[in-house]
Enzyme design. Sequence first.
Site, PDB file in Angstrom:
ATOM      1  N   ASP A   1       0.932  -1.058   0.127  1.00 37.79           N
ATOM      2  CA  ASP A   1      -0.016  -0.116  -0.014  1.00 37.79           C
ATOM      3  C   ASP A   1       0.945   1.319  -0.060  1.00 37.79           C
ATOM      4  OD1 ASP A   1      -2.262  -1.526   0.055  1.00 37.79           O
ATOM      5  OD2 ASP A   1      -2.372  -1.363   2.328  1.00 37.79           O
ATOM      6  N   ARG A   2       0.282   2.207  -0.434  1.00 33.36           N
ATOM      7  CA  ARG A   2       0.685   3.617  -0.423  1.00 33.36           C
ATOM      8  C   ARG A   2       1.408   4.037   0.803  1.00 33.36           C
ATOM      9  NH1 ARG A   2      -1.640   9.206  -3.084  1.00 33.36           N
ATOM     10  NH2 ARG A   2       0.154  10.602  -2.492  1.00 33.36           N
TER      11      ARG A   2
END
Length: 315
Positions: free
Chosen positions: A141-142
């Site tokens: 995930d970012r």
Amino acid sequence: MANVKLIDVTEEDAGQRVDNFLMRHLRKAPRTLIYRIIRKGEVRVNKGRVKANTRLNAGDVVRIPPVSVPDKVEIVESDIPYAQLKRIEDSIMYEDNDLMVINKPSGVAVHGGGGINWGLIEVVRVLRPLAKRLELVHRIDRDTSGCILIAKKASILKELHAQIRADKWDKRYLAIVTGQWPKKVQKVDLPLRKDHLPDGGWKVSVADDGKVAISFFKIEQHLKGCDLVSVKLKTGRTHQIRVHALAFGCPLLGDDRYGDHEVNKKYRPMGMKRLALHAQFLGFTHPGTGEWMLMEAPMYADFTQIIEALSLSKS
């Protein structure tokens, strides 16, 4: 508007997922567009409908519908701030002729699209312009920091994907969960389903008809109002750790999607302004040398500082 493309799948691309194949051929297309044309049946393999996770075989013919993005996007160094280029260069933990491992900072998406001009892979392509093919082997995930692996050759990418499918990787994370993690809960075996929302977004939830998702949680340290836990993944579903932690009433600290906003606000002044999730260890067999490699990504300062702050403030 471009025309329909019919692309033959080569031996180098065999085993690759349809969504990853499309992201390489439609590099500037938003991810939401790619998944939408797959869902609508506009992408065909051998004239048949497919899912995003369908694996391609050598000799398959992929139909890509007309989309209004250029075939190729040349990213020049001036498009990405020098500070960001240096930040990623300094985050490279290991590199050889076949692959590289990066300790990705939180807040950096793994690739551009969906309103994001550039991501990690675009930065790496600028930093290594002579590398003919740089591809993400997996994603995080970012907002998650830590280990991410990039292949420099199609053959290396294919072998690493085969290891993932054969469950031969070692992926371990550090996370700070709010509240106290139940001591008796070590294995979490709850299926997860990803649902697309009318506004174009999506969410992940525990559901009987979801995909198998297995995580192993271990308490590493009790903190004030939180626990530091390590998590070993058996599967790698989207938001798996975050949703599994939520299922036991212990959402991750700093999680703005599944967490407690008031609790997050309380800890923000202590320096933790992002998701408290770090991909600490990544183990795999190097396809070129046959050597087992266990990479450890050091925690970033905000992660170590919040652990120290909560440890010191314990009564």
